[in-house]
Design a protein around this motif. Structure first.
Motif, PDB file in Angstrom:
ATOM      1  N   UNK A   1       9.692  -5.198  -7.864  1.00 47.64           N
ATOM      2  CA  UNK A   1       9.424  -5.400  -6.449  1.00 47.64           C
ATOM      3  C   UNK A   1       9.623  -6.868  -6.087  1.00 47.64           C
ATOM      4  N   UNK A   2       9.936  -7.092  -4.824  1.00 45.85           N
ATOM      5  CA  UNK A   2      10.123  -8.441  -4.297  1.00 45.85           C
ATOM      6  C   UNK A   2       9.447  -8.509  -2.936  1.00 45.85           C
ATOM      7  N   UNK A   3       8.473  -9.431  -2.808  1.00 49.50           N
ATOM      8  CA  UNK A   3       7.696  -9.551  -1.577  1.00 49.50           C
ATOM      9  C   UNK A   3       7.826 -10.954  -1.003  1.00 49.50           C
ATOM     10  N   UNK A   4       7.480 -11.109   0.279  1.00 51.63           N
ATOM     11  CA  UNK A   4       7.416 -12.460   0.849  1.00 51.63           C
ATOM     12  C   UNK A   4       6.397 -13.310   0.087  1.00 51.63           C
ATOM     13  N   UNK A   5       6.555 -14.612   0.126  1.00 52.76           N
ATOM     14  CA  UNK A   5       5.624 -15.487  -0.602  1.00 52.76           C
ATOM     15  C   UNK A   5       4.192 -15.288  -0.133  1.00 52.76           C
ATOM     16  N   UNK A   6       4.024 -15.207   1.191  1.00 53.99           N
ATOM     17  CA  UNK A   6       2.697 -14.953   1.724  1.00 53.99           C
ATOM     18  C   UNK A   6       2.525 -13.451   1.874  1.00 53.99           C
ATOM     19  N   UNK A   7       1.579 -12.931   1.152  1.00 56.98           N
ATOM     20  CA  UNK A   7       1.369 -11.485   1.191  1.00 56.98           C
ATOM     21  C   UNK A   7      -0.122 -11.181   1.231  1.00 56.98           C
ATOM     22  N   UNK A   8      -0.466 -10.121   1.893  1.00 57.86           N
ATOM     23  CA  UNK A   8      -1.860  -9.690   1.955  1.00 57.86           C
ATOM     24  C   UNK A   8      -2.153  -8.750   0.790  1.00 57.86           C
ATOM     25  N   UNK A   9      -3.368  -8.814   0.291  1.00 54.30           N
ATOM     26  CA  UNK A   9      -3.770  -7.919  -0.801  1.00 54.30           C
ATOM     27  C   UNK A   9      -4.232  -6.595  -0.199  1.00 54.30           C
ATOM     28  N   UNK A  10      -3.267  -5.832   0.294  1.00 61.65           N
ATOM     29  CA  UNK A  10      -3.585  -4.588   0.999  1.00 61.65           C
ATOM     30  C   UNK A  10      -2.888  -3.377   0.397  1.00 61.65           C
ATOM     31  N   UNK A  11      -2.419  -3.512  -0.824  1.00 61.73           N
ATOM     32  CA  UNK A  11      -1.740  -2.378  -1.469  1.00 61.73           C
ATOM     33  C   UNK A  11      -2.763  -1.337  -1.906  1.00 61.73           C
ATOM     34  N   UNK A  12      -2.337  -0.066  -1.883  1.00 59.07           N
ATOM     35  CA  UNK A  12      -3.216   1.025  -2.320  1.00 59.07           C
ATOM     36  C   UNK A  12      -2.409   2.044  -3.112  1.00 59.07           C
ATOM     37  N   UNK A  13      -3.085   2.732  -4.014  1.00 59.01           N
ATOM     38  CA  UNK A  13      -2.400   3.744  -4.824  1.00 59.01           C
ATOM     39  C   UNK A  13      -3.401   4.784  -5.302  1.00 59.01           C
ATOM     40  N   UNK A  14      -3.007   6.043  -5.163  1.00 60.81           N
ATOM     41  CA  UNK A  14      -3.739   7.167  -5.746  1.00 60.81           C
ATOM     42  C   UNK A  14      -2.795   7.868  -6.705  1.00 60.81           C
ATOM     43  N   UNK A  15      -3.323   8.364  -7.815  1.00 63.02           N
ATOM     44  CA  UNK A  15      -2.449   8.946  -8.846  1.00 63.02           C
ATOM     45  C   UNK A  15      -3.178  10.038  -9.611  1.00 63.02           C
ATOM     46  N   UNK A  16      -2.448  11.108  -9.899  1.00 61.85           N
ATOM     47  CA  UNK A  16      -2.930  12.188 -10.767  1.00 61.85           C
ATOM     48  C   UNK A  16      -1.779  12.713 -11.600  1.00 61.85           C
TER      49      UNK A  16
END
Length: 319
Positions: free
Chosen positions: A30-45
């Motif tokens: 992955x490649x993100x902007x330098x300034x990023x918010x910690x708003x990622x989410x993930x659900x997994x089964x």
């Protein structure tokens, strides 16, 4: 699709989510902007041989992958949009659209800030098993889907995914049930989405049971195997057994034996038949054990073959 019970990350660093995805879902960068918010989410089964994942990076992000090797990724866009580039084309996926990534296809995706996806990771072996069970020819290059689809092509698929998600969150979902749902998903994808498999519709040549019965009648004097009948029905031997139990209340091989006995009985009862010996008739229909043949015949018709033949002879004598 997946409740809070399946949540692994919430308001997390996107790279932490990416590391988890690399371990369990599929290798990517992955490649993100330098300034990023910690708003990622993930659900997994994990559910049998399936992996179910709901993911949002919470930021504009570029996702690339060189290939998925042994699995297919079915990605359902839930929110936002996703720019896909591949095969010299590009397309903005909107909610309700599906992206299906083949095992050897590189991925080049750009998520919007509000993009959220539901991903089904399906192993190659699951689709190959469906092809084998239905006797569909698998191309040498492997099973390949076109990338762009819509949920409208898969009637009831959203409900199926919700059901699978619910079952995946049960504490003790039986392994047989897990693989059953895997087979249903694989079958729906093969039958309803554009791919390189030729799935001949049953309607064009009668139902599976009718095809097998016709094949039996046309080859009744030959040694018919279970595999031959399964191939004609385009299903697995186990499914063929279930079909005959439902339609004929017996097994395929018992059905063949019963039909042979009925043909012999009709032949022995016909005054016009020129019969040299019962042994010859029995051998002609594949009954090599004459004592067992006579016993089966008596169980079916309440008399021995010789009794039927004697009545036939008496009718000829009276004439």
């Amino acid at each position: 699709m997946l409740s809070e019970n399946s949540q692994i990350f919430s308001n997390a660093d996107p790279y932490s989510v990416s590391d988890y995805v690399n371990q369990y879902i599929g290798t990517h960068e992955i490649n993100l902007p330098r300034k990023r918010a910690a708003e990622a989410s993930l659900s997994h089964r994990s559910f049998g041989s399936l992996d179910l994942c709901r993911i949002s990076y919470g930021s504009n992000v570029s996702v690339t992958s060189s290939g998925l090797n042994t699995c297919y990724h079915l990605q359902v866009l839930l929110k936002g949009h996703c720019l896909w580039r591949g095969h010299g084309n590009e397309h903005y996926f909107a909610p309700g659209e599906l992206l299906l990534i083949n095992p050897d296809d590189p991925a080049d995706l750009t998520y919007s800030n509000d993009c959220e996806k539901f991903i089904v990771k399906l192993p190659v072996t699951a689709l190959e098993r469906v092809c084998s069970d239905n006797h569909w020819n698998k191309p040498i290059e492997g099973i390949r889907f076109s990338p762009r689809h819509s949920l409208q092509q898969l009637n009831g698929f959203s409900s199926l995914l919700n059901l699978v998600c619910d079952e995946s969150e049960r504490v003790h979902a039986p392994s047989r049930l897990r693989e059953y749902f895997t087979g249903i998903i694989a079958t729906k994808l093969l039958e309803l989405l554009d791919n390189n498999i030729e799935c001949e519709p049953f309607e064009e040549s009668g139902s599976p049971f009718e095809r097998v019965v016709q094949f039996i009648e046309e080859n009744l004097k030959k040694n018919i195997s279970l595999d031959q009948m399964a191939a004609v029905a385009r299903m697995s031997p186990r499914s063929l057994y279930n079909l005959f139990e439902k339609r004929a209340n017996t097994t395929p091989m018992n059905y063949i034996r019963r039909l042979k006995l009925e043909r012999i009985h009709t032949y022995l009862s016909d005054p016009e038949s020129k019969i040299r010996s019962i042994t010859e008739v029995a051998l002609d229909y594949g009954f090599l054990h004459l004592g067992r043949f006579a016993e089966n015949y008596r169980n079916a018709f309440g008399e021995l073959p010789s009794d039927t033949l004697r009545q036939h002879a008496n009718l000829n004598y009276r004439r």
